[in-house]
Design a protein around this motif. Structure first.
Motif, PDB file in Angstrom:
ATOM      1  N   SER A  55      -1.189  16.301  53.748  1.00  0.00           N
ATOM      2  CA  SER A  55      -0.660  16.703  55.056  1.00  0.00           C
ATOM      3  C   SER A  55      -0.953  15.618  56.077  1.00  0.00           C
ATOM      4  O   SER A  55      -1.868  15.715  56.877  1.00  0.00           O
ATOM      5  CB  SER A  55      -1.288  18.029  55.495  1.00  0.00           C
TER       6      SER A  55
ATOM      7  N   ASP B 134      -4.214  22.830  57.525  1.00  0.00           N
ATOM      8  CA  ASP B 134      -2.906  22.244  57.795  1.00  0.00           C
ATOM      9  C   ASP B 134      -2.035  22.146  56.547  1.00  0.00           C
ATOM     10  O   ASP B 134      -0.891  21.693  56.628  1.00  0.00           O
ATOM     11  CB  ASP B 134      -3.065  20.846  58.402  1.00  0.00           C
TER      12      ASP B 134
ATOM     13  N   SER C 147       1.852  23.246  56.337  1.00  0.00           N
ATOM     14  CA  SER C 147       2.186  23.406  57.756  1.00  0.00           C
ATOM     15  C   SER C 147       3.561  22.844  58.090  1.00  0.00           C
ATOM     16  O   SER C 147       4.025  22.971  59.214  1.00  0.00           O
ATOM     17  CB  SER C 147       1.135  22.711  58.622  1.00  0.00           C
TER      18      SER C 147
ATOM     19  N   MET D   5       5.505  20.416  63.526  1.00  0.00           N
ATOM     20  CA  MET D   5       4.684  21.092  62.521  1.00  0.00           C
ATOM     21  C   MET D   5       4.938  22.596  62.684  1.00  0.00           C
ATOM     22  O   MET D   5       4.132  23.330  63.249  1.00  0.00           O
ATOM     23  CB  MET D   5       3.202  20.764  62.718  1.00  0.00           C
TER      24      MET D   5
ATOM     25  N   ARG E  98       4.774  25.268  60.984  1.00  0.00           N
ATOM     26  CA  ARG E  98       3.855  26.283  60.465  1.00  0.00           C
ATOM     27  C   ARG E  98       2.402  25.970  60.833  1.00  0.00           C
ATOM     28  O   ARG E  98       1.473  26.607  60.329  1.00  0.00           O
ATOM     29  CB  ARG E  98       3.998  26.403  58.944  1.00  0.00           C
ATOM     30  N   GLY E  99       2.213  25.004  61.720  1.00  0.00           N
ATOM     31  CA  GLY E  99       0.871  24.672  62.174  1.00  0.00           C
ATOM     32  C   GLY E  99       0.391  25.632  63.246  1.00  0.00           C
ATOM     33  O   GLY E  99       1.080  26.597  63.602  1.00  0.00           O
TER      34      GLY E  99
END
Length: 229
Positions: free
Chosen positions: A127, A150, A153, A177, A179-180
């Motif tokens: 990541s 992360d 993410s 990002m 899905r962070g």
């Protein structure tokens, strides 16, 4: 049958679910392929041998998966006859070294306009964010590997270049990002050499995918592009 060099005035065509003649169909099924086609005559196309290898690993213990990877879904050229050509497989899967997890990290291959040399470029097996000059392969910058939270993410799902840092001479990079930030999404701002100097995390909604798409525009008339998410 014409060779790639003999096809002039050609167009590159991606076939993400096509079967490559350079891979064993019993091992890599519909991994995708890229054609160079002559535009002034019908039915004159040749597959480009970006990748001549099957799955990496050992029998029963593969390290990657190329079937259904959608190779050719993304194509980009410099516009010059002898310039670099990039073809990518966004659904390429890499297995972790202990083989207990699969990551759809994607991969790309870079070639020259003559298609007589090919190099794979797949840094996203962690990541992190990488920046690569296609003209000078040693000129590469990258961030450090992200922390465990992360993982998955979707860092790098969207990117855009612009002047985001006040007083910065060179353009920077904004990276989505989605899905962070505990699944709320965020946007990371980097300088040209990938120094992360600011993160944008305004979303409070889980699953909002903040950072899914990015664009840049001149919003204040200074002829410099700023980011929008």
């Amino acid at each position: 049958m014409r060779t790639l060099r003999e096809i002039r005035n050609g167009i590159l065509v991606g076939a993400p679910e096509g079967q490559s003649i350079y891979q064993d169909a019993s091992v890599v099924t519909k991994g995708g392929t890229v054609y160079k086609c002559q535009i002034d005559r019908d039915d004159i196309c040749q597959q480009i041998p970006f990748d001549r290898t099957n799955n990496v690993g050992f029998v029963g213990s593969p390290l990657d998966e190329k079937s259904g990877q959608w190779f050719g879904a993304t194509l980009s050229t410099s516009g010059r006859t002898d310039g670099p050509v990039v073809a990518c497989a966004p659904r390429y899967v890499w297995f972790t070294k202990d083989l207990n997890r699969k990551d759809p990290v994607g991969t790309c291959f870079v070639s020259n306009g003559a298609f007589d040399s090919f190099e794979e470029y797949s840094p996203c097996r962690t990541s992190s964010v990488h920046q690569q000059s296609l003209e000078n392969r040693p000129a590469v910058f990258s961030t450090r590997e992200g922390k465990a939270p992360d993982d998955d993410s979707y860092i790098g799902y969207s990117t855009v270049v612009g002047h985001f840092k006040q007083g910065e001479e060179f353009e920077g990079i904004a990276v989505g990002m989605p899905r962070g930030n505990k699944l709320k999404g965020k946007v990371l701002l980097f300088t040209w050499n990938l120094h992360n100097y600011k993160n944008i995390t305004i979303s409070n909604q889980i699953g909002s995918y903040f950072g899914y798409s990015l664009t840049a525009a001149d919003v204040n008339g200074d002829k410099k592009l700023k980011t929008h998410s």
